[in-house]
Design an enzyme around this catalytic site. Structure first.
Site, PDB file in Angstrom:
ATOM      1  N   LYS A  18      25.924  47.878  16.888  1.00  0.00           N
ATOM      2  CA  LYS A  18      26.491  48.798  15.889  1.00  0.00           C
ATOM      3  C   LYS A  18      25.348  49.676  15.303  1.00  0.00           C
ATOM      4  O   LYS A  18      25.763  50.854  15.054  1.00  0.00           O
ATOM      5  CB  LYS A  18      27.238  47.998  15.078  1.00  0.00           C
ATOM      6  CG  LYS A  18      28.512  47.255  15.487  1.00  0.00           C
ATOM      7  CD  LYS A  18      29.076  46.628  14.499  1.00  0.00           C
ATOM      8  CE  LYS A  18      28.390  45.761  13.358  1.00  0.00           C
ATOM      9  NZ  LYS A  18      28.482  44.310  14.108  1.00  0.00           N
ATOM     10  N   ARG A  94      35.634  44.836   8.115  1.00  0.00           N
ATOM     11  CA  ARG A  94      35.430  43.702   8.620  1.00  0.00           C
ATOM     12  C   ARG A  94      36.520  42.741   8.554  1.00  0.00           C
ATOM     13  O   ARG A  94      36.602  41.496   9.236  1.00  0.00           O
ATOM     14  CB  ARG A  94      34.171  42.915   7.907  1.00  0.00           C
ATOM     15  CG  ARG A  94      33.165  42.786   9.114  1.00  0.00           C
ATOM     16  CD  ARG A  94      31.935  42.161   8.329  1.00  0.00           C
ATOM     17  NE  ARG A  94      30.881  41.564   9.007  1.00  0.00           N
ATOM     18  CZ  ARG A  94      29.844  42.314   9.130  1.00  0.00           C
ATOM     19  NH1 ARG A  94      29.852  43.554   8.813  1.00  0.00           N
ATOM     20  NH2 ARG A  94      28.666  41.800   9.765  1.00  0.00           N
ATOM     21  N   ARG A 131      15.699  40.313  17.854  1.00  0.00           N
ATOM     22  CA  ARG A 131      15.755  41.191  16.754  1.00  0.00           C
ATOM     23  C   ARG A 131      14.729  41.255  15.717  1.00  0.00           C
ATOM     24  O   ARG A 131      14.571  40.111  14.933  1.00  0.00           O
ATOM     25  CB  ARG A 131      17.098  41.302  16.168  1.00  0.00           C
ATOM     26  CG  ARG A 131      17.398  42.329  15.045  1.00  0.00           C
ATOM     27  CD  ARG A 131      18.883  42.662  14.893  1.00  0.00           C
ATOM     28  NE  ARG A 131      19.568  41.742  14.113  1.00  0.00           N
ATOM     29  CZ  ARG A 131      20.783  41.657  13.982  1.00  0.00           C
ATOM     30  NH1 ARG A 131      21.375  43.007  14.380  1.00  0.00           N
ATOM     31  NH2 ARG A 131      21.411  40.903  13.222  1.00  0.00           N
ATOM     32  N   ARG A 164      15.279  38.833  10.268  1.00  0.00           N
ATOM     33  CA  ARG A 164      16.388  38.934   9.167  1.00  0.00           C
ATOM     34  C   ARG A 164      16.340  37.595   8.559  1.00  0.00           C
ATOM     35  O   ARG A 164      16.500  36.562   9.473  1.00  0.00           O
ATOM     36  CB  ARG A 164      17.412  39.708   9.760  1.00  0.00           C
ATOM     37  CG  ARG A 164      17.626  41.130   9.307  1.00  0.00           C
ATOM     38  CD  ARG A 164      18.737  41.817   9.641  1.00  0.00           C
ATOM     39  NE  ARG A 164      20.112  41.211   9.543  1.00  0.00           N
ATOM     40  CZ  ARG A 164      21.256  41.765   9.851  1.00  0.00           C
ATOM     41  NH1 ARG A 164      21.428  42.681  10.692  1.00  0.00           N
ATOM     42  NH2 ARG A 164      22.299  40.902   9.604  1.00  0.00           N
ATOM     43  N   ARG A 175      28.345  33.767  11.533  1.00  0.00           N
ATOM     44  CA  ARG A 175      28.623  35.103  11.741  1.00  0.00           C
ATOM     45  C   ARG A 175      29.714  35.519  12.922  1.00  0.00           C
ATOM     46  O   ARG A 175      30.671  36.105  12.717  1.00  0.00           O
ATOM     47  CB  ARG A 175      27.656  36.049  11.687  1.00  0.00           C
ATOM     48  CG  ARG A 175      27.031  36.533  10.148  1.00  0.00           C
ATOM     49  CD  ARG A 175      25.638  36.739   9.909  1.00  0.00           C
ATOM     50  NE  ARG A 175      25.087  37.781  10.589  1.00  0.00           N
ATOM     51  CZ  ARG A 175      23.758  37.651  11.506  1.00  0.00           C
ATOM     52  NH1 ARG A 175      23.277  36.624  11.056  1.00  0.00           N
ATOM     53  NH2 ARG A 175      23.416  38.537  11.789  1.00  0.00           N
TER      54      ARG A 175
HETATM   55  P1  ADP Z   1      25.613  41.591  11.160  1.00  0.00           P
HETATM   56  O1  ADP Z   1      26.514  42.555  12.105  1.00  0.00           O
HETATM   57  O2  ADP Z   1      24.462  41.321  12.291  1.00  0.00           O
HETATM   58  O3  ADP Z   1      26.303  40.448  10.749  1.00  0.00           O
HETATM   59  P2  ADP Z   1      25.247  43.362   9.116  1.00  0.00           P
HETATM   60  O4  ADP Z   1      24.291  43.784   8.621  1.00  0.00           O
HETATM   61  O5  ADP Z   1      26.578  44.075   9.214  1.00  0.00           O
HETATM   62  O6  ADP Z   1      25.125  42.214  10.180  1.00  0.00           O
HETATM   63  O7  ADP Z   1      25.898  42.469   7.747  1.00  0.00           O
HETATM   64  C1  ADP Z   1      24.993  41.401   7.002  1.00  0.00           C
HETATM   65  C2  ADP Z   1      25.748  40.739   6.144  1.00  0.00           C
HETATM   66  O8  ADP Z   1      26.443  41.581   5.156  1.00  0.00           O
HETATM   67  C3  ADP Z   1      27.011  40.028   6.399  1.00  0.00           C
HETATM   68  O9  ADP Z   1      27.001  38.770   7.160  1.00  0.00           O
HETATM   69  C4  ADP Z   1      27.843  39.826   5.246  1.00  0.00           C
HETATM   70  O10 ADP Z   1      27.383  38.577   4.455  1.00  0.00           O
HETATM   71  C5  ADP Z   1      27.446  41.067   4.511  1.00  0.00           C
HETATM   72  N1  ADP Z   1      28.627  42.272   4.765  1.00  0.00           N
HETATM   73  C6  ADP Z   1      28.412  43.375   5.578  1.00  0.00           C
HETATM   74  N2  ADP Z   1      29.547  43.999   5.783  1.00  0.00           N
HETATM   75  C7  ADP Z   1      30.335  43.143   5.116  1.00  0.00           C
HETATM   76  C8  ADP Z   1      31.869  43.576   5.050  1.00  0.00           C
HETATM   77  N3  ADP Z   1      32.353  44.680   5.538  1.00  0.00           N
HETATM   78  N4  ADP Z   1      32.687  42.463   4.414  1.00  0.00           N
HETATM   79  C9  ADP Z   1      32.008  41.437   3.937  1.00  0.00           C
HETATM   80  N5  ADP Z   1      30.703  41.052   4.094  1.00  0.00           N
HETATM   81  C10 ADP Z   1      29.882  42.090   4.639  1.00  0.00           C
END
Ligand code: ADP
Ligand code: ZN
Length: 227
Positions: A18, A94, A131, A164, A175
């Site tokens: 993404k 999400r 990663r 990370r 996740r």
């Molecule tokens: P990944 O897709 O690898 O989980 P992201 O960088 O998109 O990583 O998100 C990292 C973290 O940020 C998520 O695990 C969550 O805790 C938080 N987060 C990001 N976007 C959202 C969202 N839309 N709703 C709730 N939590 C979010």
């Protein structure tokens, strides 16, 4: 050639690519890349009170509460750069509740397309294990396919390239579980609205981008031009 801007959502499992696609699409359409994950990681680094509260959710791989995320995104979408030319949303929405809130925030404007990056779980587990990310600017690397030129140092900004904090086995499992439960239903949600394009994300990044651009153009030629 001047492209018309775009309003796109990029959906996909952790490790589907993404972030990589969102960066490429934001350059192509010349619109801001809005990553809720990057936003929260920056808040954590800043040490603000908000960041300290967000850190517990991020480290555990849990979702930040809907109302918090919706507040952050709606504030960002009100700024004139996104309200005029559009945006690439990465990591939002999400949950179905977030998707409904987004439609309300955007109305009467419509999305150009929701991109579903499809890839099997075994592939994403491999990608996540390798990663690495710049602790300063968020640039993504892979120790296998795309390492920084100098080990541990970001090509873009010279920052430190690290794993990370939430790329541990337990947080990744959490996740992926939340993705299936909370985010996968969005695929049907947008498909029913005729807004979804599913793309094979096991292909090379440039091939994935090409297909997305083609699908956006196809959809635009079948619907009225964006307001
Ligand atoms: P990944 O897709 O690898 O989980 P992201 O960088 O998109 O990583 O998100 C990292 C973290 O940020 C998520 O695990 C969550 O805790 C938080 N987060 C990001 N976007 C959202 C969202 N839309 N709703 C709730 N939590 C979010
Ligand atoms: Zn960097």
């Amino acid at each position: 050639m001047v492209t018309a801007g775009a309003r796109l959502i990029v959906l996909g499992k952790q490790g589907a690519g993404k972030g990589t696609q969102a960066v490429r699409l934001s350059r192509y359409y010349v619109v801001p890349h809005i990553s809720t994950g990057d936003t929260f990681r920056a808040a954590v680094r800043s040490g603000s009170e908000f960041g300290q509260r967000a850190k517990a959710y991020l480290d555990a791989g849990d979702l930040v509460p809907d109302e918090v995320v919706i507040g952050v995104v709606s504030e960002r979408l009100e700024r004139s750069d996104t309200s005029h030319r559009g945006f690439i949303l990465d990591g939002f929405p999400r949950t179905t509740h977030q998707a409904e809130a987004l439609a309300g925030i955007m109305a009467p404007k419509q999305l150009d397309l929701v991109v579903n990056l499809e890839v099997d779980t075994e592939t994403v587990l491999h990608r996540l294990a390798s990663r690495r990310v710049c602790d300063d600017c968020g640039a993504n690397y892979s120790v296998v396919e795309n390492p920084p030129r100098v080990n541990g140092i970001c090509d873009v900004c010279g920052g430190e390239v690290i794993q990370r904090a939430d790329d541990t086995e337990a947080a990744i499992r959490r996740r992926l579980e939340l993705y299936e439960r909370e985010t996968a239903p969005l695929i049907d949600f947008y498909d029913q609205r005729g807004q979804l394009a599913t793309i094979d994300a096991a292909q090379a990044p440039s091939a994935v981008t090409d297909q997305i651009v083609t699908r956006v153009a196809q959809r635009r030629s079948h619907t009225s031009p964006p307001a």
